[in-house]
Design a protein around this motif. Sequence first.
Motif, PDB file in Angstrom:
ATOM      1  N   VAL A 260       0.833  -1.199   0.000  1.00 42.12           N
ATOM      2  CA  VAL A 260       0.000   0.000   0.000  1.00 42.12           C
ATOM      3  C   VAL A 260       0.868   1.249   0.000  1.00 42.12           C
ATOM      4  O   VAL A 260       0.570   2.228  -0.696  1.00 42.12           O
ATOM      5  N   ARG A 261       1.948   1.216   0.740  1.00 43.54           N
ATOM      6  CA  ARG A 261       2.828   2.403   0.792  1.00 43.54           C
ATOM      7  C   ARG A 261       3.440   2.686  -0.573  1.00 43.54           C
ATOM      8  O   ARG A 261       3.564   3.837  -0.983  1.00 43.54           O
ATOM      9  N   GLY A 262       3.835   1.652  -1.276  1.00 46.19           N
ATOM     10  CA  GLY A 262       4.384   1.828  -2.623  1.00 46.19           C
ATOM     11  C   GLY A 262       3.349   2.386  -3.578  1.00 46.19           C
ATOM     12  O   GLY A 262       3.653   3.243  -4.412  1.00 46.19           O
TER      13      GLY A 262
ATOM     14  N   ASP B  37       1.002   6.959  -6.606  1.00 47.79           N
ATOM     15  CA  ASP B  37      -0.105   7.893  -6.824  1.00 47.79           C
ATOM     16  C   ASP B  37       0.316   9.331  -6.550  1.00 47.79           C
ATOM     17  O   ASP B  37      -0.116  10.259  -7.257  1.00 47.79           O
ATOM     18  N   MET B  38       1.158   9.539  -5.546  1.00 47.70           N
ATOM     19  CA  MET B  38       1.634  10.899  -5.270  1.00 47.70           C
ATOM     20  C   MET B  38       2.517  11.405  -6.404  1.00 47.70           C
ATOM     21  O   MET B  38       2.460  12.588  -6.774  1.00 47.70           O
ATOM     22  N   ASP B  39       3.323  10.502  -6.971  1.00 44.88           N
ATOM     23  CA  ASP B  39       4.136  10.875  -8.134  1.00 44.88           C
ATOM     24  C   ASP B  39       3.225  11.226  -9.316  1.00 44.88           C
ATOM     25  O   ASP B  39       3.467  12.202 -10.035  1.00 44.88           O
ATOM     26  N   MET B  40       2.170  10.439  -9.491  1.00 49.79           N
ATOM     27  CA  MET B  40       1.228  10.704 -10.569  1.00 49.79           C
ATOM     28  C   MET B  40       0.501  12.031 -10.331  1.00 49.79           C
ATOM     29  O   MET B  40       0.247  12.786 -11.270  1.00 49.79           O
ATOM     30  N   LEU B  41       0.206  12.337  -9.071  1.00 51.85           N
ATOM     31  CA  LEU B  41      -0.468  13.587  -8.728  1.00 51.85           C
ATOM     32  C   LEU B  41       0.389  14.786  -9.120  1.00 51.85           C
ATOM     33  O   LEU B  41      -0.126  15.799  -9.616  1.00 51.85           O
ATOM     34  N   GLU B  42       1.697  14.686  -8.923  1.00 51.78           N
ATOM     35  CA  GLU B  42       2.594  15.780  -9.297  1.00 51.78           C
ATOM     36  C   GLU B  42       2.681  15.948 -10.800  1.00 51.78           C
ATOM     37  O   GLU B  42       2.909  17.054 -11.291  1.00 51.78           O
TER      38      GLU B  42
ATOM     39  N   LYS C 170      -7.022  16.208 -10.201  1.00 54.60           N
ATOM     40  CA  LYS C 170      -6.063  16.273  -9.088  1.00 54.60           C
ATOM     41  C   LYS C 170      -6.779  16.110  -7.753  1.00 54.60           C
ATOM     42  O   LYS C 170      -6.290  15.411  -6.855  1.00 54.60           O
ATOM     43  N   ALA C 171      -7.939  16.738  -7.597  1.00 54.89           N
ATOM     44  CA  ALA C 171      -8.679  16.658  -6.339  1.00 54.89           C
ATOM     45  C   ALA C 171      -9.154  15.229  -6.078  1.00 54.89           C
ATOM     46  O   ALA C 171      -9.085  14.742  -4.944  1.00 54.89           O
TER      47      ALA C 171
ATOM     48  N   SER D  90      -8.350  10.138  -3.155  1.00 52.10           N
ATOM     49  CA  SER D  90      -8.057   8.695  -3.143  1.00 52.10           C
ATOM     50  C   SER D  90      -6.808   8.406  -2.322  1.00 52.10           C
ATOM     51  O   SER D  90      -6.768   7.433  -1.550  1.00 52.10           O
ATOM     52  N   ILE D  91      -5.783   9.227  -2.456  1.00 52.75           N
ATOM     53  CA  ILE D  91      -4.553   9.048  -1.685  1.00 52.75           C
ATOM     54  C   ILE D  91      -4.845   9.219  -0.198  1.00 52.75           C
ATOM     55  O   ILE D  91      -4.374   8.439   0.638  1.00 52.75           O
TER      56      ILE D  91
END
Length: 178
Positions: free
Chosen positions: A32-34, A39-44, A54-55, A60-61
């Motif tokens: 899950v952490r990976g 997802d955070m990388d994708m968000l950026e 983005k929202a 989801s994150i």
Amino acid sequence: MPGIAELALGAAPIAGGALLGVAAGNLKAPDVRGLILKDMDMLERIPDDQPELKARLKESIDQRINDLIVATQRSRELRLAAASYRGNWRDVVLFVCSVLFTIIWWNVKHDRPNWLVLFIALIVLSLVTAIYAVRGVLRAMGSIFRNRGRAAKERSPRLVRKPQMPTSANDLPPPLDS
């Protein structure tokens, strides 16, 4: 060789259960952490002109992070509960039931292909449950004896030595060298 083949076929359910237990111990949950990091990388990488996307991804994150926190808390509670288990009357009941089932299985026809394997498994199960039951009974007895000892100490009058006044010069402590 039909005896060995029948024994192998009779042991198949027990071996299958053991393999299922091994497989259950080796199953890995998703990382899950990976996934959150991806997802955070994708968000950026999402352009600023798509704020709705983005929202939704940010929401989801956040949900995954909250789920991870809740799962960690539940896991900690379960570990604490498992570590604090001291045994009780259920261990004795389980021991009695396993012995009774072993006795019942003894009266089943011995020519069944899985009779011997299951009988040995029942004997091992009875021994394991006996160990847990004896451990629980010994802890309970120790607790009872400790509580009785404390109660007896609380009931008995405490002997307090009164300090005695020196009656002669020989009873006085030696002077301190200064």
